[in-house]
Design an enzyme around this catalytic site. Structure first.
Site, PDB file in Angstrom:
ATOM      1  N   GLU A  28    -100.305 -21.637 -57.881  1.00 57.63           N
ATOM      2  CA  GLU A  28    -101.724 -21.914 -58.108  1.00 57.63           C
ATOM      3  C   GLU A  28    -102.314 -20.835 -59.017  1.00 57.63           C
ATOM      4  OE1 GLU A  28    -104.474 -21.106 -54.792  1.00 57.63           O
ATOM      5  OE2 GLU A  28    -102.682 -20.885 -53.549  1.00 57.63           O
TER       6      GLU A  28
ATOM      7  N   CYS B 180    -101.478 -22.996 -51.344  1.00 61.14           N
ATOM      8  CA  CYS B 180    -100.263 -22.305 -50.890  1.00 61.14           C
ATOM      9  C   CYS B 180     -99.177 -23.256 -50.388  1.00 61.14           C
ATOM     10  CB  CYS B 180    -100.602 -21.345 -49.761  1.00 61.14           C
ATOM     11  SG  CYS B 180    -101.864 -20.167 -50.204  1.00 61.14           S
TER      12      CYS B 180
ATOM     13  N   HIS C 159     -97.202 -19.649 -42.815  1.00 58.81           N
ATOM     14  CA  HIS C 159     -97.843 -19.191 -44.048  1.00 58.81           C
ATOM     15  C   HIS C 159     -98.659 -17.948 -43.656  1.00 58.81           C
ATOM     16  CE1 HIS C 159    -100.269 -18.665 -47.484  1.00 58.81           C
ATOM     17  NE2 HIS C 159    -101.381 -19.087 -46.904  1.00 58.81           N
TER      18      HIS C 159
END
Ligand code: HMG
Length: 408
Positions: free
Chosen positions: A88, A120, A242
């Site tokens: 990103e 993400c 994450h």
């Protein structure tokens, strides 16, 4: 073979990070905060940054270089028919960052190259696509890269959660590291927790909302996973999340533990610590973050062949996926631990002045003039023993990269 006969998975995994870091105690001093707020409350100790001559492309190349070590006759390179670059923080609005990687790594021209974005989350989607490709063409390989620089505006609550890193995953039918279970728990719901308009160099984030969205997405994704009769999470040896900052992973595990027997708490908390060893030093790497946490778990956890690990992938905006993998016999031989960890050790610390100058450089509009920032020019000249890939400037607006011989 996996739970329903699938045989594609992770053959090798490696990662890299920027060559600089900033200490969170220094940031706390600059912002008039107690250091413990960052080092314990958020759980972050250091954050990696890229040199002016580094970016998502060079970090990706460094990670892939390790991954392809030993492929002297090109057997692996020549079988790569798909390269997906998940990011990103890409460097061009049209050209995929993977095109530079493709050239610098000497991959075959008969290869599909594409870039993917969903905050993400996209590396996980790329792993899924790569797995499907390999299941269709078991002789071929796919290279999945997640690479990002996470840079937030100065003097915001998100500032201590910056970072930089790349992960490379070789997906094939020789799943030496782990088989990927086909069942996934999914959750997508449009949200404004974090976004970056085209004209912005740094994202806009509603931090508190984003943590709620993350936890809700995980709850829904795991419910979906159960509804599809995925393997029981009771039997999992560990979980990776994450990790935008380590405390977030602790919050995620805390929520997950509510569904598990009490005796699971201690060993799973231990495993979680193993997953955070790299993250707490390099910071948020957006698309690479979950998979670097996974590499950390493999390198530091006392895991054995056949252990199943649960992974939660989250991308703001927002998509969540809960998936599981099972470790394969001898998995530890394929982790490239030494070279990846050397990168953390080789990083140079940024002084407060350098941090501010570098941040200004990374977030300025247009192409900043390095000669106006002598401190950065100097930084760029520093030698880093195993460094190979360099961003060397522009020609007609096009970015130029080159590989140089490493010193060791
Ligand atoms: P904040 O509001 O400044 O922090 O920013 P806080 O006041 O909530 O404090 C944080 C923690 O430190 C709290 O602990 C405090 O109690 C503790 P908690 O209640 O959370 O357990 N604390 C202390 N501890 C020890 N000693 C002290 C002390 N003082 C306070 N003296 C926030 C926190 C996370 C909101 C901010 O850093 C932020 O906005 N970060 C960016 C957004 C983010 O990372 N969100 C995570 C979920 S979204 C996601 O993961 C997607 C993302 O990666 C993007 C993508 O998908 O592309 C971000």
């Amino acid at each position: 073979m996996g739970i329903s006969g699938q045989s594609a998975g992770i053959e090798r995994i490696s990662w890299s990070t920027g060559h600089l870091f900033f200490d969170l105690e220094d940031l706390a001093q600059m912002r008039g905060q107690e250091a413990e707020k960052y080092t314990q409350g958020i759980g972050q100790k250091q954050m990696s940054f890229c040199l002016p001559s580094e970016d998502v492309v060079t970090m990706a190349c460094e990670a892939c270089y390790d991954l392809l070590a030993g492929d002297d006759h090109g057997e692996i390179r020549n079988s790569i028919r798909l390269l997906i670059f998940a990011t990103e923080s890409s460097v061009d609005q049209s050209k995929a960052a993977g095109m530079w990687v493709h050239r610098l790594l000497g991959l075959p021209s008969s290869c599909r190259v594409v870039e993917m974005k969903q905050a993400c989350y996209s590396t996980t989607a790329a792993v899924r696509l790569a797995t499907s490709h390999v299941e269709m063409f078991p002789e071929e390989r796919a290279l999945v890269i997640g690479s990002d620089e996470a840079i937030y505006s100065l003097e915001t609550a998100a500032e201590p959660t910056q970072g930089a890193g790349a992960v490379a995953l070789l997906i094939s039918s020789k799943a030496n590291v782990a088989l990927i279970d086909p069942i996934a728990g999914l959750h997508s719901e449009e949200s404004n927790d974090f976004w970056r308009p085209n004209r912005h160099k740094t994202p806009i984030v509603d931090g508190k909302l984003s943590t709620r969205c993350y936890l809700n997405s995980m709850k829904q994704a795991i419910a979906d996973y159960h509804s599809r009769s995925g393997p029981s999470i009771n039997s999992f040896a560990g979980f990776c999340f994450h990790t935008p900052f380590p405390k977030m992973a602790h919050k995620a595990l805390h929520q997950l533990l509510k569904q598990l027997p009490e005796e699971k708490e201690k060993p799973l908390k231990e495993q979680l610590k193993n997953s955070l060893t790299y993250c707490e030093k390099i910071g948020n790497c957006y698309s690479a973050s979950l998979w670097i946490a996974f590499a950390s778990t493999l390198n530091h956890g006392e895991l054995i062949d056949g252990d199943r690990i649960g992974l939660f992938s989250y991308g703001s905006g927002s998509v969540g996926e809960f998936l599981s993998v099972s470790l394969q016999p001898g998995f530890s031989q394929y982790l490239h631990r030494g070279s990846s960890e050397k990168r953390i050790m080789q990083r140079k610390p940024l002084s407060k002045e350098e941090y501010t100058a570098l941040h200004r450089f990374k977030t300025s509009d247009g192409e900043p003039d390095l000669s106006q920032e002598p401190v950065l020019e100097e930084m760029n000249q520093q030698p880093f023993p195993s460094r190979r890939f360099y961003f060397i400037g522009h020609e007609g607006g096009a970015r130029l990269y080159e590989e140089r011989d490493a010193r060791v």
